[in-house]
Write a protein that holds these residues in place. Sequence first.
Motif, mmCIF file in Angstrom:
data_model
loop_
_atom_site.group_PDB
_atom_site.id
_atom_site.type_symbol
_atom_site.label_atom_id
_atom_site.label_comp_id
_atom_site.label_asym_id
_atom_site.label_seq_id
_atom_site.Cartn_x
_atom_site.Cartn_y
_atom_site.Cartn_z
ATOM 1 N N UNK A 1 49.471 37.627 40.778
ATOM 2 C CA UNK A 1 49.470 37.526 39.327
ATOM 3 C C UNK A 1 48.602 36.343 38.970
ATOM 4 N N UNK A 2 47.548 36.593 38.201
ATOM 5 C CA UNK A 2 46.580 35.567 37.834
ATOM 6 C C UNK A 2 46.639 35.364 36.330
ATOM 7 N N UNK A 3 46.714 34.100 35.921
ATOM 8 C CA UNK A 3 46.760 33.761 34.504
ATOM 9 C C UNK A 3 45.368 33.326 34.067
ATOM 10 N N UNK A 4 44.868 33.968 33.033
ATOM 11 C CA UNK A 4 43.541 33.641 32.515
ATOM 12 C C UNK A 4 43.641 33.289 31.040
ATOM 13 N N UNK A 5 42.675 32.556 30.567
ATOM 14 C CA UNK A 5 42.543 32.291 29.129
ATOM 15 C C UNK A 5 41.408 33.170 28.651
ATOM 16 N N UNK A 6 41.699 34.051 27.709
ATOM 17 C CA UNK A 6 40.684 34.976 27.230
ATOM 18 C C UNK A 6 39.667 34.233 26.389
ATOM 19 N N UNK A 7 38.442 34.120 26.939
ATOM 20 C CA UNK A 7 37.403 33.439 26.194
ATOM 21 C C UNK A 7 36.063 34.132 26.319
ATOM 22 N N UNK A 8 35.929 35.029 27.287
ATOM 23 C CA UNK A 8 34.615 35.618 27.523
ATOM 24 C C UNK A 8 34.134 36.436 26.328
ATOM 25 N N UNK A 9 35.027 37.127 25.654
ATOM 26 C CA UNK A 9 34.615 37.923 24.505
ATOM 27 C C UNK A 9 34.251 37.035 23.323
ATOM 28 N N UNK A 10 34.934 35.916 23.173
ATOM 29 C CA UNK A 10 34.676 35.023 22.042
ATOM 30 C C UNK A 10 33.337 34.308 22.161
ATOM 31 N N UNK A 11 32.841 34.152 23.371
ATOM 32 C CA UNK A 11 31.587 33.440 23.552
ATOM 33 C C UNK A 11 30.389 34.248 23.057
#
Length: 152
Positions: A17-27
Amino acid sequence: MILETGVVVAVESDGLWVETIQKSACEVCVAEKGCGQKFLSKLAGKTVSIRVLRNKRSSEEFTVGQSVTIGIPEDIIVMASLLVYLLPIFTAIGGAWLFSDSDWQAVGGAFGGLLLGGLLVNLHSVRKRDDVRFNPVLMEEQIQPNILNFQH
């Protein structure tokens, strides 16, 4: 392939289980100033936990807190979005059409079709749980050792 960097939050026998911060779409989004998603994710620190297959690697190679890079195929994101959003809508329309004798029957048929569509999406998800083609995977060359938890 969409790449995201995250932190391992749990190690299981069949995956991580990997926790990510969604930022790729916002860039890269053109509605950056008018959206608010980027602001809210910064404010709340919104994170997402994703189940990732290990690519035939041993679970002993991973520890909680380790930084890893995962890859998600673009075509799978498109197909999953179509399945999750369109299948329940089509089954709801089909249910309303089949039971179109009266308004109340059409409403009941639409609701039943919506539930059937959700059930079919869930069954597909369960069947494809361990299929490498339908899941995020660890990028072999991108695995980074956990420097913070390194002990002599």
